[in-house]
Scaffold this active site. Structure first.
Site, PDB file in Angstrom:
ATOM      1  N   SER A  64     -47.964  16.690  -1.211  1.00 18.65           N
ATOM      2  CA  SER A  64     -49.093  16.558  -0.394  1.00 18.65           C
ATOM      3  C   SER A  64     -50.084  17.880  -0.567  1.00 18.65           C
ATOM      4  O   SER A  64     -49.075  19.224  -0.764  1.00 18.65           O
ATOM      5  CB  SER A  64     -49.129  16.196   1.032  1.00 18.65           C
ATOM      6  OG  SER A  64     -48.258  17.166   1.906  1.00 18.65           O
ATOM      7  N   GLU A  81     -53.140  20.731   0.354  1.00 20.81           N
ATOM      8  CA  GLU A  81     -54.038  21.145   1.234  1.00 20.81           C
ATOM      9  C   GLU A  81     -55.255  21.974   0.767  1.00 20.81           C
ATOM     10  O   GLU A  81     -55.014  22.857  -0.135  1.00 20.81           O
ATOM     11  CB  GLU A  81     -53.357  22.072   2.280  1.00 20.81           C
ATOM     12  CG  GLU A  81     -54.322  22.545   3.462  1.00 20.81           C
ATOM     13  CD  GLU A  81     -53.495  23.275   4.498  1.00 20.81           C
ATOM     14  OE1 GLU A  81     -52.367  22.733   5.029  1.00 20.81           O
ATOM     15  OE2 GLU A  81     -54.024  24.297   4.773  1.00 20.81           O
ATOM     16  N   ASP A 123     -56.159  28.783  16.165  1.00 27.80           N
ATOM     17  CA  ASP A 123     -56.131  30.353  16.613  1.00 27.80           C
ATOM     18  C   ASP A 123     -57.061  30.646  17.810  1.00 27.80           C
ATOM     19  O   ASP A 123     -58.306  29.908  18.001  1.00 27.80           O
ATOM     20  CB  ASP A 123     -56.516  31.244  15.395  1.00 27.80           C
ATOM     21  CG  ASP A 123     -54.996  31.524  14.492  1.00 27.80           C
ATOM     22  OD1 ASP A 123     -53.949  31.278  15.190  1.00 27.80           O
ATOM     23  OD2 ASP A 123     -55.379  31.452  13.518  1.00 27.80           O
ATOM     24  N   PHE A 160     -52.288  37.920   5.228  1.00 30.02           N
ATOM     25  CA  PHE A 160     -52.434  36.884   6.062  1.00 30.02           C
ATOM     26  C   PHE A 160     -50.991  36.568   6.638  1.00 30.02           C
ATOM     27  O   PHE A 160     -50.851  35.927   7.744  1.00 30.02           O
ATOM     28  CB  PHE A 160     -52.797  35.663   4.993  1.00 30.02           C
ATOM     29  CG  PHE A 160     -53.023  34.408   5.828  1.00 30.02           C
ATOM     30  CD1 PHE A 160     -53.931  34.037   6.882  1.00 30.02           C
ATOM     31  CD2 PHE A 160     -52.237  33.151   5.519  1.00 30.02           C
ATOM     32  CE1 PHE A 160     -54.166  33.006   7.573  1.00 30.02           C
ATOM     33  CE2 PHE A 160     -52.545  32.006   6.311  1.00 30.02           C
ATOM     34  CZ  PHE A 160     -53.524  32.086   7.172  1.00 30.02           C
ATOM     35  N   HIS A 165     -45.506  20.224   0.683  1.00 29.81           N
ATOM     36  CA  HIS A 165     -46.854  20.326   1.017  1.00 29.81           C
ATOM     37  C   HIS A 165     -47.497  21.766   0.330  1.00 29.81           C
ATOM     38  O   HIS A 165     -46.690  22.703   0.732  1.00 29.81           O
ATOM     39  CB  HIS A 165     -46.928  20.601   2.482  1.00 29.81           C
ATOM     40  CG  HIS A 165     -48.524  20.729   3.192  1.00 29.81           C
ATOM     41  ND1 HIS A 165     -49.302  19.520   2.964  1.00 29.81           N
ATOM     42  CD2 HIS A 165     -49.293  21.606   3.494  1.00 29.81           C
ATOM     43  CE1 HIS A 165     -50.622  19.725   3.599  1.00 29.81           C
ATOM     44  NE2 HIS A 165     -50.555  21.310   3.665  1.00 29.81           N
TER      45      HIS A 165
END
Ligand code: FAD
Length: 302
Positions: free
Chosen positions: A19, A21, A113, A223, A273
């Site tokens: 998959s 994103e 968040d 990140f 993913h």
């Protein structure tokens, strides 16, 4: 010999599911980039493609527009990310209904968040859904959606313990989630340990590893810090000295992600993913190494 037979088993298409994103574009140029990525990756026949929801609900319309375009112009199955942040239940329910009306049947349900950014204290919106579990229940009440949720192999930064992390995943399943996608990680031991502990606690839904090809090491490392994902020294070493050499960086990034995914295949993982960052090349290369080949009938229609 053993190496060759291992390679042969790794390269078979059968049984590997992927998959992809994407994030919603901010302008026409980014829209073109996104669509180029979707068009390139679509023939690999992903199980689904997901579109993120900006922090604080900032991309509500753009996420909806992107997902709706995928429904209208491709044969891909989209999943819309949705968070509880900065919206009342009524507003979130409207978003859910609008997805149903647009033909979307899969939502990635998240708490989101804090409004002040990761690392600040989370406070639910007055009159909003309080937790991801609440949101999942709301989505399931609204329609027969497939609901995917997050999982954190290295623990969510706000979680009290590993055990509490798995309790939350269990609660999300009880509320109606049928699949989890993990936060990205670079050391497969974290993922394998998490899955083992979850299974031991009676969690049997698929836990799809989230793989991030490192487009930019510095950005990824910064990140990662916010999300609680660790960055091993060996990864930093591999990108060392390449700040001004994007071409070599890309080759290393593809090699690192392929190595990670192929190691997981060797350990029995079949579904992946990919966090694409709206760029197809690295993900396409890794999928190719996983044995995926374009299918003529699949994909974007324009
Ligand atoms: P949750 O599973 O809801 O957990 C959050 C924290 O709350 C954890 O520490 C958990 O232990 C705690 N908790 C949850 N329920 C309870 C409870 N009942 N009692 C006590 N503690 C509880 N963010 C976006 O803004 N947009 C996106 O599109 C997006 N997509 C993502 C996709 C994936 C696959 C992942 C892994 C993350 C994504 N995020 C996204 C980031 C996510 O919103 C943040 O990590 C956020 O801080 C947590 O939301 P969650 O649903 O992942 O976490």
């Amino acid at each position: 010999m053993a190496h060759d037979s291992m390679r042969a088993s790794r390269s078979g298409r059968s049984g590997i599911g992927v998959s992809f994103e994407f994030f919603p574009p901010k302008n026409a140029e980014m829209e073109a980039q996104l669509w180029e990525a979707v068009t390139r990756l679509a023939p690999l026949a992903p199980n689904f493609v997901s579109v993120t929801y900006g922090a604080g609900g900032s991309t509500r319309e753009r996420t909806h527009a992107t997902v709706s375009r995928i429904v209208k112009e491709t044969s891909l199955k989209p999943a819309a990310h949705l968070t509880c942040v900065a919206a009342t239940r009524g507003e979130v329910d409207d978003v859910i209904r609008s997805y149903w009306d647009a033909g979307v049947r899969h939502i990635v349900a998240l708490r989101g968040d804090p409004v002040g950014g990761a690392g600040t204290a989370y406070a639910a919106h007055p009159g909003g859904y309080e937790t991801s579990t609440d949101l999942i229940a709301g989505i399931r009440r609204a329609g027969d959606f497939e609901v995917t949720v997050s999982a954190y192999p290295e623990m969510h930064p706000e979680s009290a313990s590993y055990s509490a992390e798995i309790d939350v995943l269990k609660a999300k399943i009880d509320a109606g989630a049928t699949r989890a996608i993990t936060q990205f990680f670079f050391d497969n031991a974290h993922y394998l340990r998490f899955v083992e502990r979850a299974r031991a606690r009676g969690v049997f839904i698929p836990i799809r590893p989230g793989i991030v090809p490192v487009q930019n090491f510095k950005q990824t490392a910064s990140f990662a810090k916010k999300t609680g994902a660790s960055v091993p020294q060996w990864l930093a070493d591999r990108f060392e000295g390449l700040d001004d050499d994007p071409a070599t960086r890309r080759l290393i990034a593809a090699a690192v992600a392929a190595e990670q995914a192929l190691d997981l295949v060797d350990r029995g993982v079949t579904d992946f993913h990919f966090y694409t960052m709206n760029k197809a090349d690295l993900v396409y290369a890794v999928c190719h190494l996983l044995g995926l080949r374009p299918r003529v009938s699949a994909g974007a229609q324009s």
